[in-house]
Motif scaffolding. Sequence first.
Motif, PDB file in Angstrom:
ATOM      1  N   GLU A  93       0.826  -1.209   0.000  1.00  0.00           N
ATOM      2  CA  GLU A  93       0.000   0.000   0.000  1.00  0.00           C
ATOM      3  C   GLU A  93       0.859   1.257   0.000  1.00  0.00           C
ATOM      4  OE1 GLU A  93      -4.229   0.515   1.860  1.00  0.00           O
ATOM      5  OE2 GLU A  93      -2.726   0.788   3.451  1.00  0.00           O
ATOM      6  N   SER A  94       1.945   1.240   0.778  1.00  0.00           N
ATOM      7  CA  SER A  94       2.849   2.385   0.806  1.00  0.00           C
ATOM      8  C   SER A  94       4.273   1.913   1.023  1.00  0.00           C
ATOM      9  CB  SER A  94       2.449   3.381   1.899  1.00  0.00           C
ATOM     10  OG  SER A  94       2.661   2.824   3.183  1.00  0.00           O
ATOM     11  N   GLU A 143       8.173   3.538   2.082  1.00  0.00           N
ATOM     12  CA  GLU A 143       9.027   4.646   2.504  1.00  0.00           C
ATOM     13  C   GLU A 143      10.449   4.113   2.609  1.00  0.00           C
ATOM     14  OE1 GLU A 143       9.748   7.724   6.270  1.00  0.00           O
ATOM     15  OE2 GLU A 143       7.952   6.454   6.198  1.00  0.00           O
ATOM     16  N   VAL A 179       7.382  -0.700   4.762  1.00  0.00           N
ATOM     17  CA  VAL A 179       6.266  -1.029   3.871  1.00  0.00           C
ATOM     18  C   VAL A 179       5.005  -1.247   4.686  1.00  0.00           C
ATOM     19  CG1 VAL A 179       5.384  -2.707   2.195  1.00  0.00           C
ATOM     20  CG2 VAL A 179       7.805  -2.085   2.172  1.00  0.00           C
ATOM     21  N   GLU A 180       3.909  -0.668   4.228  1.00  0.00           N
ATOM     22  CA  GLU A 180       2.591  -0.956   4.790  1.00  0.00           C
ATOM     23  C   GLU A 180       1.785  -1.715   3.750  1.00  0.00           C
ATOM     24  OE1 GLU A 180       0.737   2.602   6.170  1.00  0.00           O
ATOM     25  OE2 GLU A 180       2.341   3.068   7.607  1.00  0.00           O
ATOM     26  N   THR A 222      -1.964  -3.920   2.573  1.00  0.00           N
ATOM     27  CA  THR A 222      -3.414  -3.740   2.595  1.00  0.00           C
ATOM     28  C   THR A 222      -4.096  -4.521   3.710  1.00  0.00           C
ATOM     29  OG1 THR A 222      -3.580  -5.502   0.932  1.00  0.00           O
ATOM     30  CG2 THR A 222      -3.559  -3.224   0.143  1.00  0.00           C
ATOM     31  N   GLU A 225       2.682  -3.733   8.990  1.00  0.00           N
ATOM     32  CA  GLU A 225       3.819  -2.899   8.650  1.00  0.00           C
ATOM     33  C   GLU A 225       5.079  -3.754   8.680  1.00  0.00           C
ATOM     34  OE1 GLU A 225       4.085   0.732  10.838  1.00  0.00           O
ATOM     35  OE2 GLU A 225       1.920   1.103  10.794  1.00  0.00           O
ATOM     36  N   GLN A 241       2.227  -1.087  -7.681  1.00  0.00           N
ATOM     37  CA  GLN A 241       2.123  -0.046  -6.659  1.00  0.00           C
ATOM     38  C   GLN A 241       3.512   0.373  -6.190  1.00  0.00           C
ATOM     39  OE1 GLN A 241      -0.507   1.570  -5.763  1.00  0.00           O
ATOM     40  NE2 GLN A 241       0.403   2.772  -4.097  1.00  0.00           N
ATOM     41  N   LYS A 264       4.844   2.997  -8.480  1.00  0.00           N
ATOM     42  CA  LYS A 264       4.197   4.284  -8.210  1.00  0.00           C
ATOM     43  C   LYS A 264       4.749   4.921  -6.938  1.00  0.00           C
ATOM     44  CE  LYS A 264      -0.020   2.586 -10.425  1.00  0.00           C
ATOM     45  NZ  LYS A 264      -1.399   2.070 -10.186  1.00  0.00           N
ATOM     46  N   GLU A 265       5.012   4.099  -5.938  1.00  0.00           N
ATOM     47  CA  GLU A 265       5.464   4.622  -4.645  1.00  0.00           C
ATOM     48  C   GLU A 265       6.852   5.246  -4.725  1.00  0.00           C
ATOM     49  OE1 GLU A 265       3.965   4.703  -1.362  1.00  0.00           O
ATOM     50  OE2 GLU A 265       2.267   4.613  -2.747  1.00  0.00           O
TER      51      GLU A 265
END
Length: 414
Positions: free
Chosen positions: A138-139, A141, A149-150, A152, A156, A171, A174-175
């Motif tokens: 999902e995300s 950093e 990483v997080e 769905t 974490e 994804q 995109k991140e």
Amino acid sequence: MSSSDTDQPVLIAGAGPTGMTAALALNARGVPATILEADPADRDRAGSRAIYVHGSTLRTLERVHPGLGKKQVEAGLVWPTRRTMWRGKDVFKRTYDNPGGDGEFPHFTSLPQVKTEQFMHEALEEAGIDIHWEAGVESVESTPDGVHVETTDGQEWDAPYLIGADGGGSQVRKEIGAEFHGDESENSFIIVDVETLDGNTIEEDPLPFERLFHYDAPAADGRNVMLVPFTGGWRLDVQCLGDDDPEEVAGEEKMREIVADVMGEEYTDNIKWTSTYKFLQVISDKFVDEHRRVLLAGEAAHLLAPFGARGMNSCVADADEAASAITVALQAQTRGVHDHEIDRYASRRKQAAEYNIDAAGQALEYLEDRDPVTVLRKEVAASLADHFEVAGEYLDDAPYGPHDAPPTSAGGNY
């Protein structure tokens, strides 16, 4: 870079062939890995998809998990005959006494991708590598020291590296702010899976055991068609004409008609999967993030037309090289060496992707008749094929693009 780096598994987004290869390749190098997959474990993997596995890919898979390449060879098949037709007439045919070659692994094997993935899943279980299902990224950093990483499912994760192998809609791509650039085919293409008759093996079916390409096939209303055998069935590729409605051509009524005319009436009830594509020819503008902790691999980094079967084969090469780069980077004692190894991965695999896209693009341009000179060359070759074998061989070779692998690999990997 630090002792804690080797304590945490490398994260891999995506449980397709790229992600599973990456996990096995890391494990083979003594680096723990964990796969995060957005889909559920019982996801539908319909369709034959990537059916042609190059010999170099088989050797890579055998190297990262002994037995994996050999299982695919045992389950796959090697067709012995290349045949090409032009508007209903044979222009080239060659049968090989030993089509697989004399090495430990054949030049290729042909089997549905679902079988390749099944063997990879078995290898992951043997290696003790986990897939976390319904846990899509999902995300992301990243920092100079690692990645957070997080997913769905609300979890974490912290890891030294993340390999983005989550496909064309990645994804992860995109991140990290990367974007695809390129174009798509002008024509649409229809891919059809047709099972063998009555549980036959390919050799028992009435169709010749061969790879057939037919230019302007009368049985398909003047469309180009290709028929390729694989374990359990036949792949029928149909190139739509410029004024075709692809959905209409791919519809049940028209497709049954084409299958009946190309393969035989008895095959019409054996159509198992139909899909329509415009092939993308795109590449990511970067393969790693600014901190060199996130690496893109496979279709997260590039998409290309399937001519020459460079798709999945290049994805496996990406995954193996990503694992190698990470393994060396983990042991680096200086930031300079660390960054060099990851940058080298990005440079090599981007160069390979550019080469593969160009090679597939040459085949695509040839098939779409964009160049009047090429159209004339094909017409002349067809007229000379009865008298000069080289003319027929040109018609047989050209739809698949160059045979060479990218210049980045001494091992022949795509």
